[in-house]
Write a protein that holds these residues in place. Structure first.
Motif, PDB file in Angstrom:
ATOM      1  N   CYS A 157      -2.401  10.062   8.307  1.00 25.07           N
ATOM      2  CA  CYS A 157      -3.144  10.195   7.261  1.00 25.07           C
ATOM      3  C   CYS A 157      -4.856   9.390   7.239  1.00 25.07           C
ATOM      4  N   THR A 158      -5.729  10.178   6.997  1.00 25.25           N
ATOM      5  CA  THR A 158      -7.026   9.656   6.985  1.00 25.25           C
ATOM      6  C   THR A 158      -7.428   8.718   5.889  1.00 25.25           C
ATOM      7  N   TYR A 159      -6.617   9.112   4.792  1.00 23.61           N
ATOM      8  CA  TYR A 159      -7.534   7.723   3.805  1.00 23.61           C
ATOM      9  C   TYR A 159      -6.240   7.250   4.295  1.00 23.61           C
ATOM     10  N   ARG A 160      -4.956   6.720   4.436  1.00 27.95           N
ATOM     11  CA  ARG A 160      -4.241   5.769   4.487  1.00 27.95           C
ATOM     12  C   ARG A 160      -5.631   5.117   5.905  1.00 27.95           C
ATOM     13  N   SER A 161      -5.058   5.083   7.013  1.00 23.99           N
ATOM     14  CA  SER A 161      -6.785   4.380   7.289  1.00 23.99           C
ATOM     15  C   SER A 161      -7.313   4.491   6.805  1.00 23.99           C
ATOM     16  N   VAL A 162      -8.513   4.788   6.387  1.00 20.26           N
ATOM     17  CA  VAL A 162      -9.390   3.817   5.537  1.00 20.26           C
ATOM     18  C   VAL A 162      -9.036   2.840   4.718  1.00 20.26           C
ATOM     19  N   ALA A 163      -8.110   2.968   3.713  1.00 12.83           N
ATOM     20  CA  ALA A 163      -7.718   2.168   3.184  1.00 12.83           C
ATOM     21  C   ALA A 163      -6.903   0.961   4.028  1.00 12.83           C
ATOM     22  N   GLU A 164      -6.288   0.934   5.691  1.00 14.57           N
ATOM     23  CA  GLU A 164      -6.029  -0.091   6.033  1.00 14.57           C
ATOM     24  C   GLU A 164      -7.525  -0.604   6.664  1.00 14.57           C
ATOM     25  N   LEU A 184       0.576  -1.044   0.008  1.00 15.89           N
ATOM     26  CA  LEU A 184      -0.671   0.256   0.063  1.00 15.89           C
ATOM     27  C   LEU A 184       0.339   1.247   0.218  1.00 15.89           C
ATOM     28  N   LEU A 185       0.783   2.062  -1.523  1.00 11.56           N
ATOM     29  CA  LEU A 185       0.749   3.347  -0.676  1.00 11.56           C
ATOM     30  C   LEU A 185       0.371   4.156  -0.685  1.00 11.56           C
ATOM     31  N   ALA A 186       2.024   4.680   0.455  1.00 11.94           N
ATOM     32  CA  ALA A 186       0.651   5.860   1.589  1.00 11.94           C
ATOM     33  C   ALA A 186       1.399   7.048   2.477  1.00 11.94           C
ATOM     34  N   PHE A 187       0.585   8.314   2.488  1.00 10.20           N
ATOM     35  CA  PHE A 187       1.422   8.610   3.397  1.00 10.20           C
ATOM     36  C   PHE A 187       1.675   7.802   4.901  1.00 10.20           C
ATOM     37  N   ARG A 188       2.634   9.126   5.709  1.00 13.05           N
ATOM     38  CA  ARG A 188       2.038   8.071   7.447  1.00 13.05           C
ATOM     39  C   ARG A 188       1.475   8.406   7.905  1.00 13.05           C
TER      40      ARG A 188
END
Length: 280
Positions: free
Chosen positions: A186-193, A179-183
Motif C-alpha cells: 500500500c503506497t499510503y502505508r509506505s508514505v506513513a512509514e 500505525l493502522l494500515a493496509f498490508r
C-alpha cells in the motif's frame, strides 16, 4: 507450441503437486495426464517435474515454463470471455482500484461511464498499489487506479486525481502508538512509514487491516493513528470522532494514476472512457 490440453495438464500438476490430484481436478484418468506431460517433456527436451513418493514438484525447467504458461492460460481465458461478451452484446472491463479510491472517487466516475456506455459491464477488484500493478501487467485486469503510477515499460500511467494525505487521530482522546494500515504494497502505508521515520517517531507497531472502515473505526476509538487521503476520511461514518491534520511535504500529497498495458489496443477506448468520466 503447447496445446490447450497440454497447458491445462501442466498447470494442474503444478498447482496440485501430484498427477493423481491433477487428474481429479481435470476430470481425467491419471494415465492421460501423465502421457500429456511426458509428451510435452519429450518435445521440449527437458524434465518439467521431479516425481517422487511425495508427489510432483517443478524442476528449474518447469519453473521457467510456469510463468509463461499461466500468462498463456490467462490470455486464452480472456479471449474466450471477449468473444462471449461480444456475442452477447456486452463490453467487459476488468477494473482494479485501491479501496480508498473505490469508496471516495469511483462511484461518480463509474456512473458517468455507464451513462456514456450503457453496454459496459464492470468487474471491480480492490487491492494495494503493488498488487494492482502486477495484475494489470499479468493481464488479470484491464486497468487499475493506483497511487503514484509505475515506471514499468509495458504499462502506461495517466494522472486522474490528486489526494491530500492527512494524519488521522481520535478526537478528544490520546491515540495509541500503532500505525493502522493496509498490508505491505500500500503506497499510503509506505508514505506513513517514511514520514514517521523522518519525524523521529519510527519504528512503530503496525496493525494491518483489510478495509478502510476497519482502519477508521479503530482510529476513532483510539487504537492507533492512520495516514489516508482526506477525501475518504471526510465521507466516513466515523468522521465525527476523528481529527485530521495535513502531512508536511513531500509526504502530504499523492497522485492517483490510471494504469493500463501499452499493447492492449483493444481496451484503449475503455481506458479513454474512464479518463473522460473521471475528468467530468
Amino acid at each position: 507450441m503447447l496445446s490447450s490440453q497440454e497447458l491445462a495438464a501442466f498447470l494442474a500438476v503444478a498447482d496440485c503437486g501430484s498427477f493423481s490430484a491433477a487428474a481429479g481436478k481435470l476430470g481425467r484418468v491419471q494415465s492421460n495426464v501423465t502421457a500429456r506431460i511426458r509428451s510435452l517433456e519429450q518435445r521440449l527436451g527437458a524434465v518439467l517435474f521431479d516425481r517422487g513418493r511425495q508427489g510432483a514438484s517443478l524442476t528449474p525447467a518447469g519453473e521457467t515454463l510456469l510463468k509463461r504458461a499461466r500468462l498463456a492460460a490467462d490470455l486464452l481465458a480472456e479471449g474466450e470471455q471477449a468473444v462471449r461478451d461480444q456475442a452477447a452484446g456486452r463490453t467487459l472491463l476488468r477494473l482494479g482500484s485501491m479501496e480508498s479510491t473505490a469508496g471516495a472517487r469511483l462511484p461518480a466516475v463509474l456512473l458517468r461511464a455507464r451513462e456514456r456506455r450503457p453496454d459496459l459491464q464492470l468487474q471491480l477488484s480492490t487491492g494495494t498499489t503493488d498488487e494492482l500493478i502486477r495484475d494489470v501487467l499479468e493481464r488479470r485486469l484491464d486497468a487499475a487506479f493506483v497511487a503514484g503510477g509505475t515506471d514499468l515499460e509495458a504499462l502506461q500511467a495517466q494522472p486522474v486525481f490528486e489526494e491530500r494525505l492527512v494524519l488521522v487521530e481520535p478526537t478528544g482522546r490520546p491515540a495509541a502508538r500503532p500505525l493502522l494500515a493496509f498490508r505491505q504494497g500500500c503506497t499510503y502505508r509506505s508514505v506513513a512509514e517514511r514520514w514517521l521515520r523522518a519525524s523521529g517517531r519510527a519504528p512503530v507497531e503496525i496493525m494491518e487491516f483489510g478495509t478502510i472502515d476497519g482502519i477508521l473505526g479503530c482510529a476513532a476509538v483510539g487504537l492507533g493513528i492512520a495516514v489516508l487521503p482526506e477525501a475518504v476520511v471526510r465521507i466516513s461514518l466515523h468522521a465525527p470522532q476523528l481529527t485530521v491534520s495535513p502531512l508536511p511535504e513531500p509526504y502530504g500529497s499523492s497522485v492517483t494514476m490510471l494504469v493500463s498495458r501499452r499493447d492492449d489496443g483493444g481496451r484503449r477506448p475503455l481506458v479513454e472512457l474512464l479518463l473522460e468520466a473521471a475528468s467530468s
